[in-house]
Design a protein around this motif. Structure first.
Motif, mmCIF file in Angstrom:
data_model
loop_
_atom_site.group_PDB
_atom_site.id
_atom_site.type_symbol
_atom_site.label_atom_id
_atom_site.label_comp_id
_atom_site.label_asym_id
_atom_site.label_seq_id
_atom_site.Cartn_x
_atom_site.Cartn_y
_atom_site.Cartn_z
ATOM 1 N N THR A 89 1.642 10.244 -14.154
ATOM 2 C CA THR A 89 0.818 9.691 -13.078
ATOM 3 C C THR A 89 1.672 8.938 -12.059
ATOM 4 O O THR A 89 1.479 9.071 -10.851
ATOM 5 C CB THR A 89 -0.239 8.739 -13.659
ATOM 6 O OG1 THR A 89 0.399 7.785 -14.526
ATOM 7 C CG2 THR A 89 -1.273 9.489 -14.462
ATOM 8 N N ILE A 90 2.632 8.167 -12.548
ATOM 9 C CA ILE A 90 3.510 7.407 -11.664
ATOM 10 C C ILE A 90 4.452 8.346 -10.915
ATOM 11 O O ILE A 90 4.650 8.220 -9.708
ATOM 12 C CB ILE A 90 4.318 6.371 -12.465
ATOM 13 C CG1 ILE A 90 3.370 5.372 -13.134
ATOM 14 C CG2 ILE A 90 5.315 5.645 -11.574
ATOM 15 C CD1 ILE A 90 4.056 4.428 -14.094
ATOM 16 N N SER A 91 5.013 9.310 -11.640
ATOM 17 C CA SER A 91 5.950 10.241 -11.004
ATOM 18 C C SER A 91 5.254 11.083 -9.942
ATOM 19 O O SER A 91 5.847 11.416 -8.910
ATOM 20 C CB SER A 91 6.595 11.148 -12.058
ATOM 21 O OG SER A 91 5.612 11.925 -12.729
ATOM 22 N N GLY A 92 3.980 11.432 -10.181
ATOM 23 C CA GLY A 92 3.241 12.224 -9.205
ATOM 24 C C GLY A 92 3.038 11.491 -7.894
ATOM 25 O O GLY A 92 3.120 12.086 -6.811
ATOM 26 N N ILE A 93 2.775 10.188 -7.975
ATOM 27 C CA ILE A 93 2.599 9.403 -6.750
ATOM 28 C C ILE A 93 3.940 9.190 -6.045
ATOM 29 O O ILE A 93 4.035 9.292 -4.822
ATOM 30 C CB ILE A 93 1.938 8.049 -7.072
ATOM 31 C CG1 ILE A 93 0.539 8.276 -7.652
ATOM 32 C CG2 ILE A 93 1.840 7.184 -5.813
ATOM 33 C CD1 ILE A 93 -0.143 6.999 -8.109
ATOM 34 N N ALA A 128 3.351 0.971 -0.590
ATOM 35 C CA ALA A 128 2.681 1.695 -1.676
ATOM 36 C C ALA A 128 3.593 1.818 -2.888
ATOM 37 O O ALA A 128 3.160 1.594 -4.030
ATOM 38 C CB ALA A 128 2.262 3.081 -1.193
ATOM 39 N N VAL A 129 4.848 2.177 -2.659
ATOM 40 C CA VAL A 129 5.808 2.311 -3.763
ATOM 41 C C VAL A 129 6.031 0.958 -4.437
ATOM 42 O O VAL A 129 6.094 0.863 -5.668
ATOM 43 C CB VAL A 129 7.141 2.886 -3.245
ATOM 44 C CG1 VAL A 129 8.213 2.809 -4.323
ATOM 45 C CG2 VAL A 129 6.956 4.324 -2.791
ATOM 46 N N THR A 130 6.140 -0.084 -3.640
ATOM 47 C CA THR A 130 6.355 -1.426 -4.186
ATOM 48 C C THR A 130 5.201 -1.855 -5.080
ATOM 49 O O THR A 130 5.400 -2.352 -6.199
ATOM 50 C CB THR A 130 6.534 -2.452 -3.051
ATOM 51 O OG1 THR A 130 7.629 -2.057 -2.216
ATOM 52 C CG2 THR A 130 6.798 -3.832 -3.610
ATOM 53 N N LEU A 271 -1.714 5.088 -4.761
ATOM 54 C CA LEU A 271 -2.120 6.395 -4.245
ATOM 55 C C LEU A 271 -2.876 6.245 -2.930
ATOM 56 O O LEU A 271 -2.649 7.007 -1.975
ATOM 57 C CB LEU A 271 -2.992 7.112 -5.270
ATOM 58 C CG LEU A 271 -3.511 8.493 -4.864
ATOM 59 C CD1 LEU A 271 -2.357 9.435 -4.571
ATOM 60 C CD2 LEU A 271 -4.411 9.069 -5.955
ATOM 61 N N GLY A 272 -3.776 5.262 -2.864
ATOM 62 C CA GLY A 272 -4.533 5.046 -1.626
ATOM 63 C C GLY A 272 -3.638 4.702 -0.454
ATOM 64 O O GLY A 272 -3.794 5.249 0.650
ATOM 65 N N ILE A 275 -1.710 7.747 0.685
ATOM 66 C CA ILE A 275 -2.544 8.663 1.466
ATOM 67 C C ILE A 275 -2.664 8.174 2.911
ATOM 68 O O ILE A 275 -2.521 8.950 3.866
ATOM 69 C CB ILE A 275 -3.929 8.809 0.824
ATOM 70 C CG1 ILE A 275 -3.818 9.587 -0.488
ATOM 71 C CG2 ILE A 275 -4.902 9.506 1.778
ATOM 72 C CD1 ILE A 275 -5.102 9.660 -1.264
ATOM 73 N N PHE A 276 -2.919 6.871 3.090
ATOM 74 C CA PHE A 276 -2.976 6.308 4.442
ATOM 75 C C PHE A 276 -1.642 6.474 5.160
ATOM 76 O O PHE A 276 -1.589 6.718 6.371
ATOM 77 C CB PHE A 276 -3.362 4.834 4.382
ATOM 78 C CG PHE A 276 -4.828 4.593 4.223
ATOM 79 C CD1 PHE A 276 -5.726 5.019 5.192
ATOM 80 C CD2 PHE A 276 -5.322 3.953 3.091
ATOM 81 C CE1 PHE A 276 -7.096 4.815 5.043
ATOM 82 C CE2 PHE A 276 -6.689 3.730 2.934
ATOM 83 C CZ PHE A 276 -7.568 4.161 3.911
ATOM 84 N N SER A 277 -0.564 6.362 4.387
ATOM 85 C CA SER A 277 0.766 6.537 4.975
ATOM 86 C C SER A 277 0.955 7.953 5.501
ATOM 87 O O SER A 277 1.454 8.160 6.624
ATOM 88 C CB SER A 277 1.832 6.222 3.916
ATOM 89 O OG SER A 277 3.120 6.532 4.385
#
Length: 297
Positions: A89-93, A128-130, A271-272, A275-277
Motif C-alpha cells: 500500500t505504501i509502495s503503491g502511493i 503527501a510523501v512526508t 493518496l488524497g 491525487i491533488f498534486s
C-alpha cells in the motif's frame, strides 16, 4: 479514447504487480524475480515483433541501452528489494511520485520553465510523501525508511526513462522498445540470479509461482510495457505517467483485502494529497483542452 482505455488496463496490470512480487519474494531473490519476469515478457513480445516484421538491431547504441535500462533492469530489482521491508500500500502511493520526478528532471536537465501549477504540484507531492512516511512507522505492517527511499529511487528511474523515450526515441515502435527493455533487464538480472540463486528456474514447477509469472511477466511486463511505450509515443509523457494516478487504488485494495496490510489515516491522506498534486500538474493541459473543445464546437 483508445489512450484512456489502454491507460486503465495498464493501471490494473501495474497496480497488481506489487502483490505478485510480494508473494514471489518468499521463494525467489529480487534478481531472480526480475530475470524470470522479463523472460516471460519476451515470450509475449517476440511473436509481435516477428508479425510486424520489425528489423532487429543487434546494437542500438549506449544511449538507447541506458534509457531502457531505467525502465526495468535497475528499478525493478530495487523495487523487489524495497518490497522486502515495506507494505505494498505504501509502495503503491510512493510510486505515484513518478510524474513529480519527471517535472523536476525536465527543469534541471532541460531548463524547462515550470508552470505555476507544476510548482504547486511539486509542493503538494512532497507534502503527501512526508505525511505518508511519517504516519506509516509504528502502525503495524512492514515499514522501513531505507526501503521507502529505495521506492523513491525507483520512481526517479521511471521518470528518466519516460523523458528519455519521449525526447530521443519517440518514433521507435512500442513493441521494439518493450523488447529491448525486457532483454536488457533479463540479461543483467540473469547473471546476478545465476550467481545468487542458480536453481531459481526450478521454482516454476510450483503452479502458484508459474501462475504469478504468467500475470507479472506476460501481461504486466510484456503487454504492459508495450502499452506504456505506445501511450508515451502517442499521448505524451505526462499522459503515460497518469497511470500512477489510478494504479495506487488497485494496489491499496489488493494490499488491504488480500494481504491484510493495515489501512491507516496516513495512507488516505497521502493518496488524497498525491491525487491533488497530479491534478494540479495537469491543470493547464486540461484547461487548454477544454478551451480547444469549446472553440471546435
Amino acid at each position: 479514447m483508445k489512450s484512456i482505455l489502454l491507460l486503465l488496463i495498464l493501471s490494473l496490470l501495474w497496480g497488481s504487480s506489487f502483490l505478485w512480487i510480494k508473494g514471489l519474494l518468499d521463494v525467489l531473490s529480487p534478481a531472480s524475480i526480475v530475470f524470470i519476469r522479463c523472460a516471460f515478457g519476451l515470450l509475449v513480445l517476440l511473436p509481435l515483433i516477428w508479425k510486424m516484421r520489425l528489423k532487429f538491431t543487434w546494437w542500438p547504441g549506449w544511449k538507447f541501452i541506458g534509457i531502457v535500462s531505467l525502465g526495468a533492469a535497475l528499478p525493478w530489482t530495487v523495487l523487489s528489494i524495497a518490497l522486502q521491508r515495506i507494505d505494498t500500500t505504501i509502495s503503491g502511493i510512493l510510486n505515484a511520485t513518478t510524474p513529480l520526478f519527471a517535472v523536476v528532471f525536465s527543469i534541471v536537465l532541460f531548463q524547462t520553465r515550470p508552470l505555476r501549477s507544476q510548482l504547486l504540484s511539486l509542493s503538494l507531492g512532497f507534502f503527501a510523501v512526508t505525511v505518508l512516511l511519517l504516519t506509516s512507522s509504528g502502525v503495524g505492517g512492514q515499514f522501513s525508511w531505507l526501503h521507502a527511499l529505495l521506492m523513491l529511487f525507483v520512481t526517479a528511474c521511471y521518470a528518466l526513462n519516460s523523458i528519455g523515450v519521449g525526447r530521443y526515441f519517440k518514433d521507435v515502435p512500442a513493441s521494439f522498445l518493450g523488447f529491448w527493455t525486457m532483454l536488457v533487464s533479463m540479461v543483467l538480472n540473469g547473471v546476478i540470479s545465476l550467481i545468487l540463486q542458480p536453481r531459481a528456474l526450478l521454482e516454476l514447477a510450483h503452479p502458484n509461482v508459474l501462475g504469478a509469472f504468467l500475470v507479472l511477466g506476460c501481461l504486466s511486463s510484456g503487454v504492459g510495457y508495450m502499452i506504456f511505450y505506445w501511450i508515451t509515443s502517442n499521448g505524451g509523457v505526462l499522459v503515460a505517467l497518469m497511470v500512477t494516478f489510478i494504479a495506487p487504488f488497485v494496489t491499496i485494495l489488493l494490499g488491504v483485502g488480500l494481504l491484510g496490510e493495515p489501512l491507516h489515516w496516513g495512507i488516505g491522506a497521502g493518496l488524497g494529497l498525491m491525487i491533488f498534486s497530479l491534478i494540479a500538474m495537469n491543470w493547464e493541459t486540461l484547461k487548454a483542452r477544454r478551451l480547444a473543445r469549446r472553440n471546435i464546437v
